[in-house]
Scaffold this motif. Structure first.
Motif, PDB file in Angstrom:
ATOM      1  N   ILE A 110       0.822  -1.209   0.000  1.00  0.00           N
ATOM      2  CA  ILE A 110       0.000   0.000   0.000  1.00  0.00           C
ATOM      3  C   ILE A 110       0.857   1.261   0.000  1.00  0.00           C
ATOM      4  O   ILE A 110       0.437   2.315  -0.477  1.00  0.00           O
ATOM      5  CB  ILE A 110      -0.965  -0.007   1.211  1.00  0.00           C
ATOM      6  CG1 ILE A 110      -2.104   1.005   1.014  1.00  0.00           C
ATOM      7  CG2 ILE A 110      -0.221   0.252   2.516  1.00  0.00           C
ATOM      8  CD1 ILE A 110      -3.234   0.849   2.027  1.00  0.00           C
ATOM      9  N   ILE A 126       0.995   6.677   1.160  1.00  0.00           N
ATOM     10  CA  ILE A 126       0.278   5.718   0.323  1.00  0.00           C
ATOM     11  C   ILE A 126       0.666   5.963  -1.134  1.00  0.00           C
ATOM     12  O   ILE A 126       0.766   7.115  -1.584  1.00  0.00           O
ATOM     13  CB  ILE A 126      -1.239   5.855   0.511  1.00  0.00           C
ATOM     14  CG1 ILE A 126      -1.605   5.716   1.997  1.00  0.00           C
ATOM     15  CG2 ILE A 126      -1.971   4.809  -0.318  1.00  0.00           C
ATOM     16  CD1 ILE A 126      -1.165   4.438   2.649  1.00  0.00           C
ATOM     17  N   ARG A 136      -6.022  -0.368  -0.735  1.00  0.00           N
ATOM     18  CA  ARG A 136      -6.916   0.635  -0.149  1.00  0.00           C
ATOM     19  C   ARG A 136      -8.349   0.122  -0.080  1.00  0.00           C
ATOM     20  O   ARG A 136      -9.041   0.280   0.943  1.00  0.00           O
ATOM     21  CB  ARG A 136      -6.860   1.928  -0.973  1.00  0.00           C
ATOM     22  CG  ARG A 136      -5.527   2.652  -0.871  1.00  0.00           C
ATOM     23  CD  ARG A 136      -5.447   3.801  -1.858  1.00  0.00           C
ATOM     24  NE  ARG A 136      -6.340   4.881  -1.496  1.00  0.00           N
ATOM     25  CZ  ARG A 136      -5.949   6.143  -1.302  1.00  0.00           C
ATOM     26  NH1 ARG A 136      -4.671   6.465  -1.419  1.00  0.00           N
ATOM     27  NH2 ARG A 136      -6.799   7.062  -0.986  1.00  0.00           N
ATOM     28  N   GLN A 140     -10.581  -0.593   3.219  1.00  0.00           N
ATOM     29  CA  GLN A 140     -11.845   0.132   3.327  1.00  0.00           C
ATOM     30  C   GLN A 140     -13.003  -0.822   3.554  1.00  0.00           C
ATOM     31  O   GLN A 140     -13.919  -0.552   4.346  1.00  0.00           O
ATOM     32  CB  GLN A 140     -12.099   0.962   2.065  1.00  0.00           C
ATOM     33  CG  GLN A 140     -13.311   1.881   2.157  1.00  0.00           C
ATOM     34  CD  GLN A 140     -13.148   2.955   3.217  1.00  0.00           C
ATOM     35  OE1 GLN A 140     -12.123   3.616   3.262  1.00  0.00           O
ATOM     36  NE2 GLN A 140     -14.144   3.120   4.076  1.00  0.00           N
TER      37      GLN A 140
END
Length: 301
Positions: A110, A126, A136, A140
């Motif tokens: 990441i 990131i 990501r 999430q």
């Protein structure tokens, strides 16, 4: 009754190691997988039943990124991470007695390509690109859930090393056939972690009920690609290893249907949070890791 742990996507290298370790501790280990003889991902009732009363859920599910990034593979890589995480999250919402801890895999990829400084949870930058988009979205899909009785932890794993599988076999073969030199520039950083420390970190996080959120899973002493190959040659008693320039890696990646990013991206990641919270690594240096892996390989063979 036996204590219970649920391993989602638990039939791969890491999952098999964890299954053996938790079985040795006396746990009932329940596996969710596409493979036969386990709870299927489409069996929502079975998943809810498995999760009810479990001590912990560990989700390792995800199609391997060791492939060409065409549209079909990209879709499968993404959905195999986000959709399985959503299946688990929805099942947890339906549980009467959900596990107090949900550990979800993520990846140290990441962060951006870094040759200038290490990335930590607090100051890491990131990156960009497909692999970062996957990471990501994966995180999430975990943190979208609000679970009042379950802590959520995302493990940003570096390359996991161990004698029983993973990346070590191809690296062993490179050294054996005299190709164990630097790959690409050799300056790219190689963040790694021994599989036993992965297991110990999971136990640490289980015990520390005050901890949640994102953790970097990487040994505290990452090395450059050049040093990684030098130490591996030393551990295997091979003095010479031809380097692989980037153009050769590009051709090889096409032939074996993978991507050079897996080798040439500089992953420079430090386990800042774990060290601050008092975790002590068993295999903090690559020399210690290789010594154990080589000895284990010799005992297996």
């Amino acid at each position: 009754m036996k204590k219970k742990v649920v391993l989602a996507g638990g039939t791969g290298f890491i999952g098999q190691y964890l299954e053996g370790k938790f079985t040795d501790l006396g746990y009932e280990v329940v596996i969710i997988s596409r493979q036969p003889h386990h709870i299927a991902w489409c069996n929502q009732t079975g998943i809810i039943s498995a999760l009810n009363g479990a001590e912990m859920l560990i989700n390792l599910a995800g199609k391997s990124v060791n492939c060409r990034y065409n549209d079909k593979n990209k879709e499968e890589i993404m959905s195999s991470r986000t959709k399985t995480t959503q299946i688990l999250g929805n099942a947890l919402l339906a549980c009467e007695t959900p596990p107090p801890l949900w550990i979800n895999s993520s990846t140290a990829t990441i962060y951006r390509h870094a040759e200038d400084r290490p990335m930590t949870e607090t100051n890491g930058e990131i990156g960009n690109g497909f692999s970062v988009d996957i990471a990501r979205a994966w995180e999430q899909s975990l943190f979208d859930y609000q679970l009042p009785h379950t802590r959520l932890v995302a493990l940003r794993m570096a390359i996991v090393l161990g004698a029983e599988g993973g990346v070590m076999k191809p690296y062993f073969n490179l050294v054996r056939f005299g190709l164990g030199g630097a790959q690409g520039s050799g300056n790219q950083m190689f963040s790694w972690i021994h599989i036993e420390d992965v297991y110990q970190i999971i136990l640490f996080l289980q015990e520390r009920t005050d901890l949640e959120g994102v953790f970097n899973l990487s040994a505290p002493h990452p090395v450059s690609n050049r040093e990684f190959m030098e130490q591996l040659r030393k551990a295997m008693n091979r003095k010479l290893g031809l380097p692989s320039p980037k153009w050769m890696l590009e051709i090889g990646a096409i032939l074996i249907r993978t991507e050079t990013e897996l080798i040439v991206k500089s992953r420079w990641v430090l386990p800042e949070r774990l060290e601050k919270e008092g975790f002590h690594f068993t295999f903090e240096t690559i020399e210690k890791a290789f010594h154990q892996i080589i000895l284990k390989q010799q005992s297996i063979s």
